[in-house]
Write a protein that holds these residues in place. Structure first.
Motif, PDB file in Angstrom:
ATOM      1  N   GLY A  92      -5.570 -10.780  -6.496  1.00 50.68           N
ATOM      2  CA  GLY A  92      -6.074  -9.993  -5.377  1.00 50.68           C
ATOM      3  C   GLY A  92      -5.931 -10.729  -4.051  1.00 50.68           C
ATOM      4  N   ALA A 125      -6.034  -1.817  -4.308  1.00 54.04           N
ATOM      5  CA  ALA A 125      -7.217  -2.166  -5.110  1.00 54.04           C
ATOM      6  C   ALA A 125      -7.378  -1.242  -6.307  1.00 54.04           C
ATOM      7  CB  ALA A 125      -8.474  -2.119  -4.240  1.00 54.04           C
ATOM      8  N   SER A 134      -9.669  -6.502  -7.246  1.00 53.53           N
ATOM      9  CA  SER A 134      -9.474  -5.385  -6.328  1.00 53.53           C
ATOM     10  C   SER A 134     -10.268  -5.562  -5.034  1.00 53.53           C
ATOM     11  CB  SER A 134      -9.863  -4.073  -7.017  1.00 53.53           C
ATOM     12  OG  SER A 134     -11.225  -4.099  -7.385  1.00 53.53           O
ATOM     13  N   ASP A 135     -11.466  -6.093  -5.136  1.00 53.41           N
ATOM     14  CA  ASP A 135     -12.302  -6.265  -3.937  1.00 53.41           C
ATOM     15  C   ASP A 135     -11.754  -7.334  -3.003  1.00 53.41           C
ATOM     16  OD1 ASP A 135     -14.047  -4.325  -4.868  1.00 53.41           O
ATOM     17  OD2 ASP A 135     -15.318  -5.775  -5.905  1.00 53.41           O
ATOM     18  N   TRP A 136     -10.940  -8.232  -3.537  1.00 57.20           N
ATOM     19  CA  TRP A 136     -10.452  -9.339  -2.727  1.00 57.20           C
ATOM     20  C   TRP A 136      -9.207  -8.989  -1.921  1.00 57.20           C
ATOM     21  CZ3 TRP A 136     -13.115 -13.701  -1.876  1.00 57.20           C
ATOM     22  CH2 TRP A 136     -14.180 -13.970  -2.729  1.00 57.20           C
ATOM     23  N   ILE A 137      -8.564  -7.875  -2.205  1.00 57.23           N
ATOM     24  CA  ILE A 137      -7.342  -7.533  -1.469  1.00 57.23           C
ATOM     25  C   ILE A 137      -7.646  -7.259   0.001  1.00 57.23           C
ATOM     26  CG2 ILE A 137      -5.413  -5.916  -1.315  1.00 57.23           C
ATOM     27  CD1 ILE A 137      -5.577  -5.598  -4.351  1.00 57.23           C
TER      28      ILE A 137
END
Length: 374
Positions: A92, A125, A134-137
């Motif tokens: 991500g 994400a 996904s939250d880190w993209i």
């Protein structure tokens, strides 16, 4: 309907109380120790990652605080979860950094280009199998834009390297420092559900010997609680199964998870039948629109059959195999005797009897126990 005096509850033998105290005590303390263990390992991993961070090459050494962040991100309740979560996070981050550089290639960031990149980040994400990454993209893309400033190359390199270092440290700490095996929690959950089902049958047996309508009706409201307990047992077994994956301690503490899954499936079936008995009996007692009845002449024998089946479920946790077989034979005889009696006698009331439905459920519970040992 009935005016017989309330029976004294003698169905809870001393061994039941001993096991119940041990199970309930274990269940109360079970959630605390894994959380404390995870917290200690997270603290150790974060400290080690921060100690190592200044030794990273080049500009990465200028961003040491991202190393303990990576360690915390990778800290999970089991080793396989740490590996999965750590890899997904790094994927991500890489995608988010790539999006940020795409924005820089379009020139100076503007509200329109930032909105476009963030929208693409949310779309990415949703990729399958990216999981917690996904939250880190979009987060990584924004950090590069906001913190990277005029040196996005150096920041991106340092950010990714330090996070990767922290993730690696977190995985290694979780792998090497008492990697958890949640077998005990699964076993306790299975035992607790068996005892809850036995208690439910005992309480319904007691209700049949009370003045009707019974004063004690808490058993009639446990159907949803039994279903919730069965779901909790499934979660506990699945958690135990996940905890052994990639765990080096599994060789020192072998466990037959296939047996746990079989016991789980059997207990789910038993729970369904006990719920059915609960619903039928509570409808007969309290539902005004239910045409079915339990004839007075069958109360004592039906209570005996229910109690005997409860004894069988209890014996799986407490008694020897020989004793279990004796109790199964006793319960089977009680169910069959009442079934034969109903078939041979004429009904004393014109209303349809609910006894046959209850006996069928009890018979199915015994069949599950006899064929699978649930």
């Amino acid at each position: 309907m009935r005016t017989t005096p309330e029976a004294t509850d003698t169905r809870h033998p001393p061994p039941f109380r001993r096991l119940w105290r041990s199970v309930s005590g274990g269940v109360v303390s079970a959630p605390l120790w894994p959380r404390l263990q995870l917290a200690l390992k997270a603290a150790l991993a974060a400290g080690l990652a921060f100690f190592i961070a200044p030794f990273m090459p080049g500009s990465a050494a200028d961003y040491p605080y991202y190393a303990p962040l990576g360690a915390l991100v990778a800290m999970y309740e089991n080793v396989s979860g740490s590996l999965r979560q750590g890899v997904q996070t790094l994927v991500g981050l890489a995608l988010g950094i790539g999006l940020a550089f795409m924005l820089f290639s379009l020139g100076e960031p503007t509200p329109v280009t930032v909105a476009i990149v963030m929208g693409l980040g949310v779309i990415l994400a949703g990729l399958p199998r990216i999981g917690s990454g996904s939250d880190w993209i979009p987060t990584a893309a924004l950090l590069v834009l906001l913190v990277g400033g005029h040196n996005p190359d150096e920041f991106s390199f340092g950010y990714l390297v330090q996070m990767g270092t922290g993730v690696t440290v977190g995985i290694l700490v979780n792998l090497l420092v008492f990697p958890p095996l949640h077998f005990k929690a699964a076993a306790l959950s299975i035992a607790e559900l068996r005892l809850a089902l036995a208690r439910q049958l005992w309480d319904m047996s007691k209700a049949l010997n009370e003045n009707w309508p019974p004063e004690h009706e808490d058993w009639s409201r446990r159907s949803d609680a039994l279903a919730a307990s069965a779901r909790s047992v499934r979660l506990a077994v699945e958690k135990a199964d996940a905890s052994r994956r990639a765990n080096p301690r599994r060789r020192l503490h072998p466990r037959d998870m296939e047996l746990d899954y079989r016991n789980l499936r059997d207990l789910e079936r038993v729970t369904f039948h006990v719920q059915d008995v609960t619903q039928v009996l509570s409808d007969v007692i309290w539902a005004e629109d239910t045409p079915f009845v339990v004839p007075d002449e069958y109360f004592a024998q039906l209570a005996e059959a229910m109690s005997a089946v409860g004894d069988v479920l209890h014996s799986i946790e407490e008694e020897s195999t020989e004793r279990q077989l004796e109790l199964v034979e006793t319960a089977d005889a009680a169910v069959k005797d009442l079934t034969r009696r109903i078939g041979a006698e004429e009904a004393a009331t014109d209303a349809p009897s609910a006894v046959e439905s209850i006996l069928l459920s009890l018979h199915r519970v015994l069949r599950i126990v006899k064929t699978t040992g649930a």
